[in-house]
Design a protein around this motif. Structure first.
Motif, short mmCIF file in Angstrom:
data_model
loop_
_atom_site.label_atom_id
_atom_site.label_comp_id
_atom_site.label_asym_id
_atom_site.label_seq_id
_atom_site.Cartn_x
_atom_site.Cartn_y
_atom_site.Cartn_z
N PHE A 108 1.09 -1.24 0.28
CA PHE A 108 -0.26 -0.18 0.27
C PHE A 108 0.79 1.59 0.41
N ILE A 109 0.15 2.64 -0.58
CA ILE A 109 0.31 3.51 -0.20
C ILE A 109 -0.14 4.68 0.52
N THR A 110 -0.07 4.70 1.06
CA THR A 110 -1.15 5.90 1.56
C THR A 110 -0.51 7.53 2.73
N SER A 111 -1.45 7.60 3.11
CA SER A 111 -1.73 9.22 3.61
C SER A 111 -0.89 8.81 5.34
N LEU A 112 -0.36 9.48 5.85
CA LEU A 112 -0.50 9.16 7.66
C LEU A 112 -1.41 8.40 7.65
N PHE A 158 4.16 -7.23 4.30
CA PHE A 158 2.56 -6.46 4.19
C PHE A 158 3.82 -4.85 4.46
N ARG A 159 3.49 -4.64 2.85
CA ARG A 159 4.55 -3.79 3.26
C ARG A 159 3.73 -1.96 2.72
N VAL A 160 4.04 -0.73 3.86
CA VAL A 160 2.96 0.44 3.51
C VAL A 160 4.84 1.11 3.40
N VAL A 161 4.24 1.89 2.11
CA VAL A 161 4.51 3.54 2.23
C VAL A 161 4.56 4.67 2.16
N MET A 162 4.16 5.34 3.74
CA MET A 162 3.14 6.62 4.31
C MET A 162 4.19 7.73 3.94
N PHE A 163 3.07 8.39 2.93
CA PHE A 163 3.70 9.83 2.53
C PHE A 163 2.96 11.08 4.19
N PRO A 164 3.84 11.99 3.66
CA PRO A 164 3.70 12.58 5.21
C PRO A 164 2.21 13.88 4.44
N VAL A 165 1.56 13.44 4.46
CA VAL A 165 0.39 14.34 4.53
C VAL A 165 -1.12 13.75 5.24
N ILE A 166 -1.54 15.08 5.97
CA ILE A 166 -2.75 13.87 6.56
C ILE A 166 -3.70 14.69 5.64
N THR A 167 -4.77 14.00 4.87
CA THR A 167 -6.56 14.23 4.53
C THR A 167 -7.15 14.07 5.17
N GLY A 168 -7.46 14.34 6.25
CA GLY A 168 -8.55 13.98 7.04
C GLY A 168 -10.05 14.95 6.34
N ALA A 169 -9.37 15.90 5.54
CA ALA A 169 -11.11 16.38 4.85
C ALA A 169 -10.88 15.67 3.29
N THR A 170 -9.94 15.31 2.92
CA THR A 170 -10.15 14.91 1.21
C THR A 170 -10.14 13.20 1.09
N GLY A 171 -9.65 12.30 2.93
CA GLY A 171 -9.02 10.87 2.47
C GLY A 171 -10.00 10.56 1.94
N ALA A 172 -10.02 9.27 0.53
CA ALA A 172 -11.04 8.20 0.66
C ALA A 172 -10.13 7.01 0.56
N HIS A 190 12.25 -0.49 7.22
CA HIS A 190 12.19 0.02 6.71
C HIS A 190 13.35 1.56 6.51
N ARG A 191 12.64 2.14 6.28
CA ARG A 191 13.79 3.66 5.37
C ARG A 191 13.25 4.63 5.49
N THR A 192 13.55 5.71 5.29
CA THR A 192 12.95 7.13 4.76
C THR A 192 13.64 7.32 3.76
N PHE A 193 12.59 7.52 2.66
CA PHE A 193 13.54 8.45 1.53
C PHE A 193 13.13 9.87 1.65
N ASP A 194 13.40 10.35 0.27
CA ASP A 194 13.31 11.36 0.05
C ASP A 194 12.51 12.40 0.56
N SER A 195 11.62 13.71 0.17
CA SER A 195 10.20 14.01 0.68
C SER A 195 10.24 13.96 1.68
N GLY A 196 10.72 12.26 2.59
CA GLY A 196 10.09 12.57 3.86
C GLY A 196 9.26 11.54 4.05
N LEU A 197 8.93 10.75 2.58
CA LEU A 197 8.12 9.41 2.78
C LEU A 197 9.10 7.99 3.55
N GLN A 198 8.09 7.31 4.67
CA GLN A 198 8.38 5.75 4.87
C GLN A 198 8.08 4.80 5.08
N LEU A 199 8.77 4.47 4.75
CA LEU A 199 8.41 2.32 4.34
C LEU A 199 9.05 1.78 5.56
#
Length: 201
Positions: free
Chosen positions: A8-12, A144-158, A175-184
């Motif tokens: 998955f790729i997800t918001s925080l 089970f792999r998740v890359v979390m993007f550093p945003v909270i989409t409480g108002a617009t998340g789907a 585990h790993r941290t990418f540029d732009s603050g992405l967390q795997l």
């Protein structure tokens, strides 16, 4: 024997997408894109809804609110088009128009169980929240792999990803941290019959 990855790729806050946001939430950086390009080839598993969405993108449909795909999004869709894909659906009709797709009408859990035991290489879900949930609940998921993007989409998340999931213990394997603050984060999952403090006396 094949290995099954739920990816998955997800918001925080655990959403798969957000209304009005571009693909990757617009935050993919060169390090993350290079890592994507280094991943081993897989056979993708998806349900009918994900097939309709992704095959629409492959045919040139852009998400609402966007005028065109960004180059990174086009490259991602092109790579997915070239990959082998298994689509589980009782509603779609053959022949499927998207290239390299095989339609399977059998029960997805039993079909994937058979694929794992008789095949090799990596099977990976893409999107398909209910399919991923069913495969995890059945104990078929190896990674089970998740890359979390550093945003909270409480108002617009789907598409809240974890609604309806069983309780799952996760043993971290990477585990790993990418540029732009992405967390795997990557785990070996184990479905629990009950929480640890809820064990029978």
């Amino acid at each position: 024997m094949s290995e099954l990855l739920v990816d998955f790729i997800t918001s925080l806050d655990g959403y798969a997408s957000g209304e009005g946001w571009p693909g990757f939430w617009g935050l993919e950086g060169p390090e993350y894109l290079a890592w994507l390009g280094e991943q081993p080839k897989v056979t993708y598993l998806m349900g009918a809804n994900t097939y309709r969405l992704m095959s629409g993108f492959a045919a040139g449909e852009v998400p609402p609110g966007q005028e065109e795909f960004r180059p990174e999004e086009e490259a991602s869709v092109d790579e997915l088009t070239q990959a082998p894909k298994i689509v589980f659906s009782s509603s779609l009709e053959e022949p499927l128009k998207w290239a390299n797709c095989t339609l399977v009408r059998d029960d997805a859990v039993e079909a994937v169980r058979a694929m794992k035991s008789s095949g090799s290489g990596i099977l990976s879900t893409i999107g398909s929240l209910s399919l991923s949930r069913s495969l995890l609940r059945a104990g078929l998921v190896d990674r089970f792999r998740v890359v979390m993007f550093p945003v909270i989409t409480g108002a617009t998340g789907a598409e809240r990803i974890y609604d309806g999931y069983p309780d799952v213990a996760l043993e971290m394997t990477e585990h790993r941290t990418f540029d732009s603050g992405l967390q795997l984060v990557e785990y070996k999952p184990r479905v629990l019959e009950h929480p640890p403090l809820g064990a029978p006396a």
